[in-house]
Design an enzyme around this catalytic site. Sequence first.
Site, PDB file in Angstrom:
ATOM      1  N   ASP A  64      11.855  10.593  24.997  1.00 61.99           N
ATOM      2  CA  ASP A  64      10.479  10.638  25.428  1.00 61.99           C
ATOM      3  C   ASP A  64       9.183  11.430  24.373  1.00 61.99           C
ATOM      4  OD1 ASP A  64      11.233   9.556  27.956  1.00 61.99           O
ATOM      5  OD2 ASP A  64      11.064  11.260  29.106  1.00 61.99           O
TER       6      ASP A  64
HETATM    7  P1  NAP Z   1      14.456  12.907  27.263  1.00 66.18           P
HETATM    8  O1  NAP Z   1      13.314  12.064  26.907  1.00 66.18           O
HETATM    9  O2  NAP Z   1      14.984  13.129  28.481  1.00 66.18           O
HETATM   10  O3  NAP Z   1      15.940  12.176  26.369  1.00 66.18           O
HETATM   11  C1  NAP Z   1      16.978  12.553  26.209  1.00 66.18           C
HETATM   12  C2  NAP Z   1      17.783  11.635  25.821  1.00 66.18           C
HETATM   13  O4  NAP Z   1      18.956  12.206  25.348  1.00 66.18           O
HETATM   14  C3  NAP Z   1      18.328  10.471  26.543  1.00 66.18           C
HETATM   15  O5  NAP Z   1      17.543   9.445  26.258  1.00 66.18           O
HETATM   16  C4  NAP Z   1      19.903  10.387  26.400  1.00 66.18           C
HETATM   17  O6  NAP Z   1      20.113   8.909  26.149  1.00 66.18           O
HETATM   18  C5  NAP Z   1      20.310  11.472  25.471  1.00 66.18           C
HETATM   19  N1  NAP Z   1      21.495  12.290  25.788  1.00 66.18           N
HETATM   20  C6  NAP Z   1      21.823  12.844  27.034  1.00 66.18           C
HETATM   21  N2  NAP Z   1      23.015  13.314  26.746  1.00 66.18           N
HETATM   22  C7  NAP Z   1      23.264  13.388  25.548  1.00 66.18           C
HETATM   23  C8  NAP Z   1      24.714  13.628  24.647  1.00 66.18           C
HETATM   24  N3  NAP Z   1      25.491  14.453  25.274  1.00 66.18           N
HETATM   25  N4  NAP Z   1      24.378  13.401  23.727  1.00 66.18           N
HETATM   26  C9  NAP Z   1      23.673  12.476  22.844  1.00 66.18           C
HETATM   27  N5  NAP Z   1      22.500  12.138  23.664  1.00 66.18           N
HETATM   28  C10 NAP Z   1      22.303  12.650  24.749  1.00 66.18           C
HETATM   29  O7  NAP Z   1      14.367  14.196  26.461  1.00 66.18           O
HETATM   30  P2  NAP Z   1      13.215  14.775  25.320  1.00 66.18           P
HETATM   31  O8  NAP Z   1      12.827  13.670  24.428  1.00 66.18           O
HETATM   32  O9  NAP Z   1      13.611  16.200  25.265  1.00 66.18           O
HETATM   33  O10 NAP Z   1      12.194  14.895  26.667  1.00 66.18           O
HETATM   34  C11 NAP Z   1      12.086  15.755  27.574  1.00 66.18           C
HETATM   35  C12 NAP Z   1      11.582  15.201  28.821  1.00 66.18           C
HETATM   36  O11 NAP Z   1      11.862  15.949  29.728  1.00 66.18           O
HETATM   37  C13 NAP Z   1      10.033  14.782  28.861  1.00 66.18           C
HETATM   38  O12 NAP Z   1       9.932  13.563  29.356  1.00 66.18           O
HETATM   39  C14 NAP Z   1       9.454  15.998  29.582  1.00 66.18           C
HETATM   40  O13 NAP Z   1       8.343  15.641  30.177  1.00 66.18           O
HETATM   41  C15 NAP Z   1      10.845  16.093  30.665  1.00 66.18           C
HETATM   42  N6  NAP Z   1      10.889  17.575  31.158  1.00 66.18           N
HETATM   43  C16 NAP Z   1      10.499  18.742  30.271  1.00 66.18           C
HETATM   44  C17 NAP Z   1      10.578  19.916  30.684  1.00 66.18           C
HETATM   45  C18 NAP Z   1      10.335  21.093  29.657  1.00 66.18           C
HETATM   46  O14 NAP Z   1       9.986  21.979  30.361  1.00 66.18           O
HETATM   47  N7  NAP Z   1      10.724  20.936  28.640  1.00 66.18           N
HETATM   48  C19 NAP Z   1      11.261  20.130  32.292  1.00 66.18           C
HETATM   49  C20 NAP Z   1      11.235  19.045  32.780  1.00 66.18           C
HETATM   50  C21 NAP Z   1      11.193  17.647  32.414  1.00 66.18           C
HETATM   51  P3  NAP Z   1      21.690   8.448  26.392  1.00 66.18           P
HETATM   52  O15 NAP Z   1      22.029   8.693  27.927  1.00 66.18           O
HETATM   53  O16 NAP Z   1      21.776   7.140  25.906  1.00 66.18           O
HETATM   54  O17 NAP Z   1      22.548   9.485  25.699  1.00 66.18           O
END
Ligand code: NAP
Length: 464
Positions: A393
């Site tokens: 994201d």
């Molecule tokens: P993300 O958008 O959730 O994407 C994480 C990616 O990691 C997924 O597309 C997944 O794809 C991949 N993944 C998962 N397990 C994996 C593994 N073992 N090995 C390799 N890849 C793996 O993460 P982000 O870019 O860090 O963004 C964070 C999101 O979480 C944002 O939307 C944010 O708003 C939200 N969020 C953040 C917080 C905070 O405080 N930081 C709290 C709650 C929500 P695959 O499944 O294809 O592997």
Amino acid sequence: METLSALLYLVASVCFIMALRGLSSPETSRQGNFFGMAGMTIAVLTTLALPIVQSYWMIVLGIAIGGGIGYVIAKKIEMTALPQLVAAFHSLVGLAAVFVALSAFYSPEAYGIGVPGAIAKGSLVEMALGTAIGAITFTGSIVAFAKLQGLVTGKPLVFPFQHHLNAGLGILTILLIVWLVQSNADAPMWLIVAVSLALGLLLILPIGGADMPVVISMLNSYSGWAAAGIGFTLQNNLLIVTGALVGSSGAILSYIMCKGMNRSIFNVILGGFGGDSGASSAAAGGGERGTVKAGSPEDAAYIMKNAQSVIIVPGYGMAVAQAQHALREMADLLKKEGVEVKYAIHPVAGRMPGHMNVLLAEANVPYDEVFELEDINRDFGTADVAFVIGANDVTNPAAKTDPQSPIYGMPILDVEKAKTVFFIKRGMAAGYAGVENELFFRPNTMMLFGDAKKVTEEVVKATE
Ligand code: NAP
């Protein structure tokens, strides 16, 4: 004794302020934690030594049960599940505030604030506020827990006249507080509890998707104010100071997170955001779809060894795979080859504020190689490689181009401007916000499919 305890409480308060100061930067965060623990030890011991404490067995029992449960949970919990744990703990702070206020309402003489039916008006205001904020925190935190744990849908639940209903319940709560202060009756007190419990549910239900990080810090703030409310009821200055510190630092963090997500803090407080940006269009993202180019760890190693600059973008997947140690090893090898390596941290990468910073610090990544979004974003234009490991994201250009996207407006890391972009992830799945990332189909992108730790270890092997 009173002067000594006041002095010790002051020392504890200063420790808490030093703790917050220390926690504001990764370099000083250990020191900050130390101050926090020292302050809490002084606070607890001083409170236990106060003459109002008449019996210890209930306290010891409470500490044994609560401490025992806390110990087991802390040992078992996965770091990626911390947000929902924090939400669950906040709910307990809210519930405690409600219980303390109710006990003061029914046994005011024990708190020196009057007799049943004739409680000091100021105390009634304090306990009503503590009850209302505590009850909102309780149900709000339970909803946040259920969403983050995947027990209910993480998407925003929106319905017509939501804001009007919330505003109406807010006004009703104020009227009930006035009624309580004037009548000292049971009915308004219990109605405040009921209305505030409902308000907590309604405030958090409409928030969802990528906006959950703000909810966590907002509930953190609410729990602080609830604790400050209990402090007034218990006439404990330290609890008032500590609650206010938690409340205000949580509010500041919410503000910073809102800035990171490009959201309005007022919308958050009113519990209405995520809803008007078409959050339901989960597959938004759009853009021309090209073909997906999959590469091997050897390809990645070759390209990065011959690069001048590599920017690493960690995300949630790195945390799941616990790939940070392998990642640092890879960065060390590249640096030996003369490659400039930097890390780019998005404010909401991972699942809790500071998630990536903590993991990189754990792997002893030098702090001066780690940059915040606004300090590094323009460097992608001149970087040879963006190495995106488990992030999705936070790199998705739909945030800039697609007004229907639930992440629209969130600043993102401009990884696509690098000459080559590697994405390490297991498949083509969307990230937390459920939005497809068109970058996977771009000609300068190469996907490295697999578990983040395993793939990085293979890149390390191929780089050696
Ligand atoms: P993300 O958008 O959730 O994407 C994480 C990616 O990691 C997924 O597309 C997944 O794809 C991949 N993944 C998962 N397990 C994996 C593994 N073992 N090995 C390799 N890849 C793996 O993460 P982000 O870019 O860090 O963004 C964070 C999101 O979480 C944002 O939307 C944010 O708003 C939200 N969020 C953040 C917080 C905070 O405080 N930081 C709290 C709650 C929500 P695959 O499944 O294809 O592997």
